[in-house]
Design a protein around this motif. Structure first.
Motif, PDB file in Angstrom:
ATOM      1  N   MET A   1       1.032  -0.788   0.029  1.00 27.62           N
ATOM      2  CA  MET A   1       0.240  -0.024   0.146  1.00 27.62           C
ATOM      3  C   MET A   1       0.468   1.369  -0.410  1.00 27.62           C
ATOM      4  O   MET A   1       0.202   2.352  -0.241  1.00 27.62           O
ATOM      5  N   ALA A   2       2.242   1.892   0.354  1.00 23.74           N
ATOM      6  CA  ALA A   2       3.223   2.234   0.244  1.00 23.74           C
ATOM      7  C   ALA A   2       3.445   3.267  -0.893  1.00 23.74           C
ATOM      8  O   ALA A   2       2.864   4.418  -0.724  1.00 23.74           O
ATOM      9  N   PRO A   3       3.328   2.680  -2.147  1.00 24.19           N
ATOM     10  CA  PRO A   3       3.193   3.596  -3.198  1.00 24.19           C
ATOM     11  C   PRO A   3       2.013   4.644  -3.452  1.00 24.19           C
ATOM     12  O   PRO A   3       1.350   5.272  -3.584  1.00 24.19           O
ATOM     13  N   PHE A   4       0.733   3.812  -3.205  1.00 20.66           N
ATOM     14  CA  PHE A   4      -0.450   3.858  -3.086  1.00 20.66           C
ATOM     15  C   PHE A   4      -1.105   5.442  -1.980  1.00 20.66           C
ATOM     16  O   PHE A   4      -1.311   6.352  -2.381  1.00 20.66           O
ATOM     17  N   ALA A   5      -0.333   5.219  -0.780  1.00 21.34           N
ATOM     18  CA  ALA A   5      -0.422   6.355   0.226  1.00 21.34           C
ATOM     19  C   ALA A   5       0.450   7.310  -0.547  1.00 21.34           C
ATOM     20  O   ALA A   5      -0.468   8.449  -0.063  1.00 21.34           O
ATOM     21  N   ALA A   6       1.383   6.946  -0.424  1.00 26.63           N
ATOM     22  CA  ALA A   6       2.426   8.501  -1.107  1.00 26.63           C
ATOM     23  C   ALA A   6       1.878   8.819  -2.223  1.00 26.63           C
ATOM     24  O   ALA A   6       2.262  10.100  -2.608  1.00 26.63           O
ATOM     25  N   SER A   7       0.702   8.639  -2.838  1.00 25.60           N
ATOM     26  CA  SER A   7       0.219   9.248  -3.988  1.00 25.60           C
ATOM     27  C   SER A   7      -1.093   9.547  -4.034  1.00 25.60           C
ATOM     28  O   SER A   7      -1.592  10.663  -4.849  1.00 25.60           O
ATOM     29  N   LEU A   8      -1.915   9.135  -3.318  1.00 23.43           N
ATOM     30  CA  LEU A   8      -3.519   9.509  -3.799  1.00 23.43           C
ATOM     31  C   LEU A   8      -3.384  10.342  -2.533  1.00 23.43           C
ATOM     32  O   LEU A   8      -4.330  11.384  -2.629  1.00 23.43           O
ATOM     33  N   LEU A   9      -2.314  10.353  -1.400  1.00 20.48           N
ATOM     34  CA  LEU A   9      -2.610  11.682  -0.565  1.00 20.48           C
ATOM     35  C   LEU A   9      -2.449  13.046  -0.636  1.00 20.48           C
ATOM     36  O   LEU A   9      -3.462  14.126  -0.623  1.00 20.48           O
ATOM     37  N   PRO A  10      -1.366  13.048  -1.492  1.00 19.08           N
ATOM     38  CA  PRO A  10      -0.896  14.430  -2.499  1.00 19.08           C
ATOM     39  C   PRO A  10      -2.207  14.431  -4.135  1.00 19.08           C
ATOM     40  O   PRO A  10      -2.312  15.859  -4.016  1.00 19.08           O
ATOM     41  N   MET A  11      -2.615  13.766  -3.994  1.00 21.76           N
ATOM     42  CA  MET A  11      -4.051  13.408  -4.898  1.00 21.76           C
ATOM     43  C   MET A  11      -4.850  14.296  -4.651  1.00 21.76           C
ATOM     44  O   MET A  11      -5.540  14.888  -5.077  1.00 21.76           O
ATOM     45  N   GLY A  12      -5.178  14.184  -2.911  1.00 25.58           N
ATOM     46  CA  GLY A  12      -6.417  14.395  -2.587  1.00 25.58           C
ATOM     47  C   GLY A  12      -6.715  15.878  -2.393  1.00 25.58           C
ATOM     48  O   GLY A  12      -6.766  17.054  -2.441  1.00 25.58           O
ATOM     49  N   LEU A  13      -5.338  16.124  -1.404  1.00 32.15           N
ATOM     50  CA  LEU A  13      -4.377  17.527  -1.023  1.00 32.15           C
ATOM     51  C   LEU A  13      -4.870  18.468  -2.071  1.00 32.15           C
ATOM     52  O   LEU A  13      -4.515  19.731  -1.820  1.00 32.15           O
ATOM     53  N   GLY A  14      -3.878  17.974  -3.373  1.00 32.17           N
ATOM     54  CA  GLY A  14      -3.331  18.146  -4.115  1.00 32.17           C
ATOM     55  C   GLY A  14      -5.090  19.544  -5.155  1.00 32.17           C
ATOM     56  O   GLY A  14      -4.967  20.318  -5.436  1.00 32.17           O
ATOM     57  N   LEU A  15      -6.868  19.097  -4.543  1.00 36.79           N
ATOM     58  CA  LEU A  15      -7.731  19.821  -4.759  1.00 36.79           C
ATOM     59  C   LEU A  15      -7.650  20.864  -4.567  1.00 36.79           C
ATOM     60  O   LEU A  15      -8.333  21.965  -5.049  1.00 36.79           O
ATOM     61  N   PHE A  16      -6.910  21.071  -3.109  1.00 30.92           N
ATOM     62  CA  PHE A  16      -7.707  22.630  -2.355  1.00 30.92           C
ATOM     63  C   PHE A  16      -6.748  23.117  -3.207  1.00 30.92           C
ATOM     64  O   PHE A  16      -6.960  24.411  -3.528  1.00 30.92           O
ATOM     65  N   TRP A  17      -5.271  23.264  -4.000  1.00 31.55           N
ATOM     66  CA  TRP A  17      -4.786  24.215  -4.487  1.00 31.55           C
ATOM     67  C   TRP A  17      -5.082  23.961  -6.045  1.00 31.55           C
ATOM     68  O   TRP A  17      -5.532  25.530  -6.789  1.00 31.55           O
ATOM     69  N   GLY A  18      -5.989  23.612  -6.310  1.00 28.82           N
ATOM     70  CA  GLY A  18      -7.162  23.211  -7.503  1.00 28.82           C
ATOM     71  C   GLY A  18      -7.791  24.677  -7.630  1.00 28.82           C
ATOM     72  O   GLY A  18      -8.189  24.867  -8.383  1.00 28.82           O
ATOM     73  N   ALA A  19      -8.828  23.930  -6.687  1.00 29.37           N
ATOM     74  CA  ALA A  19      -9.627  24.930  -5.916  1.00 29.37           C
ATOM     75  C   ALA A  19      -9.396  26.417  -5.545  1.00 29.37           C
ATOM     76  O   ALA A  19      -9.908  27.274  -6.252  1.00 29.37           O
TER      77      ALA A  19
END
Length: 534
Positions: A94-112
C-alpha cells in the motif's frame, strides 16, 4: 530566422507540456522551501503559479495548474507517509498508493484556489492580494475539512524560531502564510501588463513586506528574555523503532529501556518525567492493571513525589458502544506516592484523531466495502472532548497535544486562562528517519510562537526537544532520530500573552476578506481579460 507557428498542432502540444512542467516545478519549489530543506528561493513558485492560473484560457485549465502544483507540493512534503506502511510487511504493497493518493487528494485544495482566483481576479496590482486570499482561504479549509490535514501550511515555510516566523505570534501560521504568499507573489507583476511604474511599485511593496517581517521578528527576538521556572523536566527518548515493538520477546526490553532512562542519575532529581505517545506496546489497562509487574518496575524507577506523563491507549467499558467498549489514545499523569505506588491524577484523551490511522471515516460504509481490513483499523478510537489544560503535580498546568494535534492552531487557550506550557507526545517512530519527524518538529514549534508558551516534545525515536516560547530549541536540548537518552532541562517561563492568543484567527480573516474585496466589481476596475492562448 525560424518562427514557430502558433496554429500548428505541435506548438499547442509543446505549450501544454511546458505549462504542465512549470506547474510541477512550482509545487516542487514551494515544497523545498520548508524545513528541513530550507531552499527559500523556492517560494517563487507562488508567483509562478499565479501566472499559470492567469494565463489559462479556461477555469478548468487553471484548476489543473493548481492541482498539478499541489500534487507535487504534497508529494515532496508528505512522501514519508509511505514509511508507515513499510513497518508491517503485509501492508507494504500500500506504500506507493499512500504516497500518491494523499497528494492527489490534497492537491484539490490548490486546484480550487487557482480556479477561484481565475474566476474573480481583477486587473491591476491588487490581484496579488486576491491570489493570496484565495490561496489562504483554501489553506484554512484544508486544515478543517473532514477534521483537516494542516501539514506544511505556507506560513510554516519559515523555520520556527527564525525572525520571519515570529509574525505567527500576531496572526498565527495562517496569517503568516497569507502575508508570505502575497509578498512573494508580487514578483509576478514583473510579467504583468501594468505600467512600468505600477510593476516596480508592486514588487517594491512585496520586498518591503518581507523586510518588515524580518525586521519586526528580529526586534521581537532581540527583546525576548528567556527565563526559567524551578521545574526540572526529564524527556525520555528510548529509540525504539516501530517495526521492533510488537514482538513478545521485545516487550520486556522496551520496558527496561524506559525504566532505566527514567532512573538514570542526574545533577538533580527531575520533578516531571515525560514518556512519548505509544511508549510501551500495551494498553494502559495492562500496564497499570492490578498486579502488573510493569507498574511495579515503573514505580521503582520513580522517586516519591515525582510525576510521570506517558502516552498510552486505553479501553473503557461502554454498553452503548459497538463491542461493549470504547478506546482512547490518552496521556496519563501519574504521581509516585512512595509505598502506595503510582496514582493516576489526570487523563487527557486525544480529541483530533488521524483519519485511516485512528479511525475510519464513514466507518460502516468503509467496513462493508472491505476498507477496514485493508488499513488494519480493527476498531476506531473515540475522540476526547475539546482540548483543555490538565493539572501536573510539581509543575504548572499543561496543555497536552498528542501527536497530530500539534499541527492545529487554536487548541491551546491563549488568553488569561492559558496554561503554563504545552506537552506534545508523539509517536513519530512510524516515519523512521525521513523528513516527516523534522517537519513535525517545525510545525509543533509554531504552537509555541502562537501562544507564547514553551513546548516540551517527547517522541520514541526523535525529534524530542525543549522549545522556548519563541519556537527555538533551548540550548540545543534535542534528541534526533536514532538517538537514545534523556533531556534534563528547566521548564521555561511563558512569554507575554500574544495577540494571536487573544484574538485567534481574527486578523487572518480580516486580511482575507479585505483582500477578496478587491475582486468585487467597482467603477473603473475591470476584471482581468482571459488570455488568447492556452
Amino acid at each position: 530566422m525560424f518562427k514557430p507557428d502558433p496554429n500548428h498542432p505541435r506548438h499547442s502540444l509543446i505549450v501544454r507540456w511546458v505549462r504542465i512542467g512549470l506547474a510541477l516545478l512550482a509545487g516542487v519549489a514551494t515544497a523545498l522551501a520548508h524545513p528541513p530543506f530550507g531552499i527559500l528561493p523556492g517560494l517563487l513558485g507562488y508567483p509562478l503559479l499565479l501566472l499559470l492560473a492567469e494565463r489559462s484560457t479556461t477555469a478548468r485549465g487553471a484548476f489543473w495548474m493548481g492541482w498539478l502544483a499541489g500534487f507535487a507540493y504534497f508529494f515532496i512534503g508528505c512522501w514519508w507517509v509511505a514509511e508507515a506502511f513499510l513497518v508491517n510487511q503485509d501492508q507494504a504493497w500500500m506504500a506507493p498508493f499512500a504516497a500518491s493518493l494523499l497528494p492527489m487528494g490534497l492537491g484539490l485544495f490548490w486546484g480550487a484556489a487557482t480556479v477561484l482566483y481565475r474566476r474573480i481576479a481583477p486587473a491591476g496590482v491588487y490581484r496579488v492580494l486576491v491570489f493570496a486570499a484565495c490561496f489562504a482561504l483554501l489553506e484554512w479549509l484544508r486544515g478543517h475539512v473532514l477534521t483537516g490535514f494542516p501539514w506544511n501550511p505556507a506560513g510554516a515555510s519559515w523555520k520556527a524560531g527564525s525572525a520571519m516566523s515570529q509574525f505567527a505570534a500576531v496572526a498565527g501560521v495562517y496569517g503568516l502564510g497569507f502575508v508570505t504568499v502575497a509578498a512573494v507573489s508580487a514578483f509576478a507583476l514583473l510579467r504583468g501588463p501594468e505600467s512600468r511604474r505600477d510593476r516596480v511599485a508592486g514588487v517594491a511593496a512585496g520586498v518591503l513586506v518581507l523586510a518588515a517581517l524580518w525586521t519586526g521578528g528580529a526586534i521581537h527576538l532581540a527583546q525576548a528574555r528567556l527565563q526559567f521556572t524551578d521545574t526540572l523536566v526529564r524527556i525520555v527518548q528510548a529509540d525504539v523503532p516501530q517495526e521492533s515493538k510488537w514482538t513478545p520477546e521485545a516487550y520486556q526490553g522496551i520496558v527496561d529501556r524506559y525504566v532505566n532512562l527514567t532512573a538514570r542519575p542526574g545533577d538533580r532529581v527531575p520533578d516531571v518525567v515525560i514518556w512519548p505517545e505509544g511508549a510501551l506496546p500495551a494498553t494502559a489497562n495492562e500496564v497499570f492493571g492490578a498486579g502488573s509487574p510493569d507498574a511495579v518496575a515503573i514505580a521503582r524507577a520513580m522517586r516519591p513525589g515525582q510525576t510521570l506523563l506517558v502516552g498510552l491507549g486505553r479501553g473503557e467499558a461502554d454498553v452503548t458502544a459497538e463491542g461493549g467498549a470504547r478506546y482512547f489514545n490518552s496521556l496519563f499523569v501519574l504521581q509516585d506516592e512512595g509505598e502506595a505506588g503510582l496514582r493516576i491524577t489526570a487523563i487527557y484523551d486525544k480529541h483530533r484523531l488521524v483519519p485511516f490511522g485512528e479511525y475510519l471515516p464513514m466507518g460502516r460504509l468503509m467496513s462493508r466495502l472491505g476498507v477496514r481490513s485493508l488499513v488494519h483499523v480493527p476498531a476506531d478510537f473515540s475522540p476526547g472532548p475539546w482540548p483543555a489544560a490538565i493539572a501536573v503535580p510539581g509543575a504548572p498546568p499543561a496543555q497536552p497535544l498528542i501527536c497530530y494535534e500539534s499541527l492545529y492552531p487554536g487548541f491551546t487557550a491563549g488568553g488569561d486562562d492559558r496554561p503554563g506550557w504545552i506537552v506534545n507526545v508523539s509517536n513519530d517512530a512510524w516515519f523512521g528517519r525521513t523528513s516527516g519527524p523534522l517537519q513535525h518538529l517545525n510545525l509543533a514549534s509554531y504552537r509555541a510562537i502562537e501562544t507564547g508558551l514553551p513546548v516540551v516534545r517527547s517522541t520514541p525515536t526523535g525529534v524530542s526537544a525543549m522549545i522556548d516560547p519563541w519556537g527555538r530549541i533551548v540550548a540545543n536540548d534535542r534528541l534526533d532520530p536514532g538517538e537514545s537518552g534523556v533531556i534534563d532541562a528547566l521548564l521555561p517561563q511563558p512569554a507575554a500573552i500574544t495577540l494571536f492568543g487573544r484574538v485567534g484567527d481574527l486578523l487572518f480573516w480580516l486580511a482575507v476578506l479585505g483582500s477578496l474585496g478587491f475582486a468585487l466589481p467597482r467603477p473603473g476596475i475591470r476584471r482581468r481579460p482571459a488570455p488568447s492562448q492556452a
